[in-house]
Scaffold this active site. Sequence first.
Site, short mmCIF file in Angstrom:
data_model
loop_
_atom_site.label_atom_id
_atom_site.label_comp_id
_atom_site.label_asym_id
_atom_site.label_seq_id
_atom_site.Cartn_x
_atom_site.Cartn_y
_atom_site.Cartn_z
N GLU A 115 -5.95 2.26 2.74
CA GLU A 115 -7.25 2.16 2.08
C GLU A 115 -8.32 2.29 3.15
O GLU A 115 -8.25 1.58 4.17
CB GLU A 115 -7.38 0.80 1.37
CG GLU A 115 -8.67 0.75 0.59
CD GLU A 115 -8.91 -0.56 -0.17
OE1 GLU A 115 -8.04 -1.45 -0.14
OE2 GLU A 115 -9.99 -0.67 -0.77
N ARG B 163 6.37 -6.81 6.45
CA ARG B 163 5.15 -6.56 7.21
C ARG B 163 5.34 -7.00 8.64
O ARG B 163 6.10 -7.93 8.91
CB ARG B 163 4.01 -7.42 6.66
CG ARG B 163 3.29 -6.87 5.50
CD ARG B 163 2.28 -7.90 5.03
NE ARG B 163 0.94 -7.59 5.52
CZ ARG B 163 0.13 -6.72 4.94
NH1 ARG B 163 0.53 -6.06 3.88
NH2 ARG B 163 -1.08 -6.51 5.41
N LYS C 284 -7.18 -7.39 7.27
CA LYS C 284 -8.47 -6.71 7.41
C LYS C 284 -9.63 -7.61 7.04
O LYS C 284 -10.71 -7.50 7.62
CB LYS C 284 -8.49 -5.45 6.54
CG LYS C 284 -8.03 -4.22 7.32
CD LYS C 284 -8.22 -2.98 6.49
CE LYS C 284 -6.87 -2.41 6.10
NZ LYS C 284 -6.85 -1.74 4.82
P1 ATP Z 1 -4.67 -5.58 5.08
O1 ATP Z 1 -4.10 -6.76 4.41
O2 ATP Z 1 -4.70 -5.68 6.57
O3 ATP Z 1 -5.98 -5.14 4.49
P2 ATP Z 1 -3.40 -3.57 3.51
O4 ATP Z 1 -1.98 -3.62 3.15
O5 ATP Z 1 -4.39 -3.87 2.47
O6 ATP Z 1 -3.62 -4.42 4.82
P3 ATP Z 1 -3.63 -0.76 3.48
O7 ATP Z 1 -4.66 0.10 4.06
O8 ATP Z 1 -3.53 -0.86 2.01
O9 ATP Z 1 -3.79 -2.18 4.12
O10 ATP Z 1 -2.20 -0.41 4.09
C1 ATP Z 1 -1.67 0.88 4.17
C2 ATP Z 1 -0.19 0.77 4.37
O11 ATP Z 1 0.09 0.02 5.54
C3 ATP Z 1 0.49 0.06 3.22
O12 ATP Z 1 1.62 0.81 2.84
C4 ATP Z 1 0.89 -1.27 3.77
O13 ATP Z 1 2.10 -1.68 3.21
C5 ATP Z 1 1.02 -0.99 5.26
N1 ATP Z 1 0.73 -2.17 6.07
C6 ATP Z 1 -0.43 -2.88 6.12
N2 ATP Z 1 -0.33 -3.93 6.95
C7 ATP Z 1 0.93 -3.90 7.44
C8 ATP Z 1 1.66 -4.72 8.37
N3 ATP Z 1 1.13 -5.80 8.93
N4 ATP Z 1 2.95 -4.38 8.64
C9 ATP Z 1 3.50 -3.30 8.08
N5 ATP Z 1 2.88 -2.49 7.21
C10 ATP Z 1 1.61 -2.77 6.89
MG MG Z 2 -4.14 -2.69 0.62
#
Ligand code: ATP
Ligand code: MG
Length: 578
Positions: free
Chosen positions: A47, A272, A282
């Site tokens: 995102e 994760r 984030k």
């Molecule tokens: P955040 O909670 O930091 O905002 P998010 O999952 O909302 O993270 P996205 O931009 O939606 O962030 O993530 C894109 C991809 O990265 C998704 O497929 C998510 O599963 C993966 N991802 C995000 N954070 C992690 C992490 N700490 N370890 C492994 N994969 C991750």
């Molecule tokens: Mg997300």
Amino acid sequence: MNETTNETEKDSTSDSTSTTDFIRQAVQEDLRTNRFDGRVHTRFPPEPNGYLHIGHAKAICIDFGIAQDFDGLCNLRFDDTNPTRESIEYVESQKEDIRWLGFDWEDREFYASDYFELLYEYAVKLIKKGKAYVCDLNADEIREYRGTLTEPGVNSPDRERSVEENLDLFERMRAGEFSDGERTLRAKIDMASPNLNMRDPVMYRIRRATHYRQGDKWCIYPMYDFTHGQNDSIEGITHSLCSLEYEDHRPLYDWYLDELEIYQPQQIEFARLNLSNTILSKRWLVQLVESGYVSGWDDPRMPTLSGFRRKGYTAEAIRDFCNRIGVAKSDNVVDIALLEYCLRQDLNIRAPRVMAVLRPLKVIIDNYPEGEVEELDAENNPEDESMGHRKIPFSREIYIEREDFMEDPPRKYFRLAPGREVRLKHAYYITCVDVVKDEQTGEVTELHCTYDPETRGGWSEDGRRVRGTLHWVSAPHALEAEVRLFDHLFTEPNPNVLTDDDFEANLNPNSLEALQSCQVESSLAGAESGTQYQFLRTGYFCVDPDSSDEKLVFNRAVTLRDTWAKIQRSQQRQRGKL
Ligand code: ATP
Ligand code: MG
């Protein structure tokens, strides 16, 4: 989750990916049964609501890595369904970071927002099938009606609306006839499902917000769950890999695709990445940036890829780290010492070694002729002869590290002290003969030494031993530099447990120490931003973008102390005892 563990026992330094993790096994099985006509097609779906962090690097290495391993493809898809937090700046930074990590999506760059029209048609299709309805409950009421893990939910009073009425209301939602939050479109599934995600989830909400790509075209926006699977389906994704928190959403992912009667990819979840001393959410990273506690998303203390890059991390080290932690199915916390270890492994062989004095103390070599300058030979990296040699100037006045001298040294202090002889790296043996102090403060301001001309190159023909070897720079030749040293942003080893209230209280007030007037060897003149060096004895450093011809600026990427080896030794001892 509190225990810090090492996910893998793999000890090799090889860059090869494991073919045995459960996702690769599943992919292999699908290839064997020809489930997707022999195709492997993944996607990385960030995102654009922030910069990518080291957790995303794990996902990127899995998504692109698996596609590579099986000669498949990986798409880049921006999951931009939440207009209030997304921006083009984030899109651009994410693209730059993925490229920097070493992955290429070729021409397969997609945006969830480009599918808005199609998603709207899909929603209409579900309404026509009697599988979706417009609901007049507000957000609080929806929550109340949803029930709990132990109690079933209650049907919305609007659940039995006719298809005609639903079609009409949904069209009017899109046309902007209702206010934000006044109505939603919901899937008609099961308010008694043990899985809360299946209790008539919201598909569309009304939100008047300008979308960074769609402008004001839309005032209704699809929810993540109603978007993601359909996007995967449209793009022909075979394996939709995501982190564990989406596991409970998989039945909904499958339900939408089933009901829409469209092609169905397989969603598979992995753990994760959690990193000790590091926050990867984030929400918190945005707060660090917006509060001005850090200088920006690329502040070297940030766990973002741009922060790591600015600090001096290489893409190779981060990929190596992602390979070593592997792909697991259960959550744990990886020790940040492993990431640092990977960086040292990489820079050890590729970073030139130079001398830089971080906290200078002037040394005058009394018996060295005034005005004379010698060019001494120094190897650039003993690990790699092909990196060659350079000349370093030696003269009567040099700087050494303040902490390399003690007037009254304790036992086992092998560096310089009154009357003691030490080696200057690549140069000569020197002996301290006098100490000059500030009369008022008593602080040592300068040392007088003598050198032994018979020890040129830093060794003695008579075999006389010295215990200490110091780095140094020639005072008239050295360049002044600012050197930034970093510590963790948080004092709490697992800051992911912090709440709103103690977030600020746990910020480390000493996470940045900027040393001014450091003295670095003259070969560093014009050093380019982003270049890494080993400063002998003090760590690996990288030229900061703030650096200029007037003033060099370096960031310390990592010290030379290998805490990871220590952790492994103690783990081995522990296992030995069990
Ligand atoms: P955040 O909670 O930091 O905002 P998010 O999952 O909302 O993270 P996205 O931009 O939606 O962030 O993530 C894109 C991809 O990265 C998704 O497929 C998510 O599963 C993966 N991802 C995000 N954070 C992690 C992490 N700490 N370890 C492994 N994969 C991750
Ligand atoms: Mg997300």
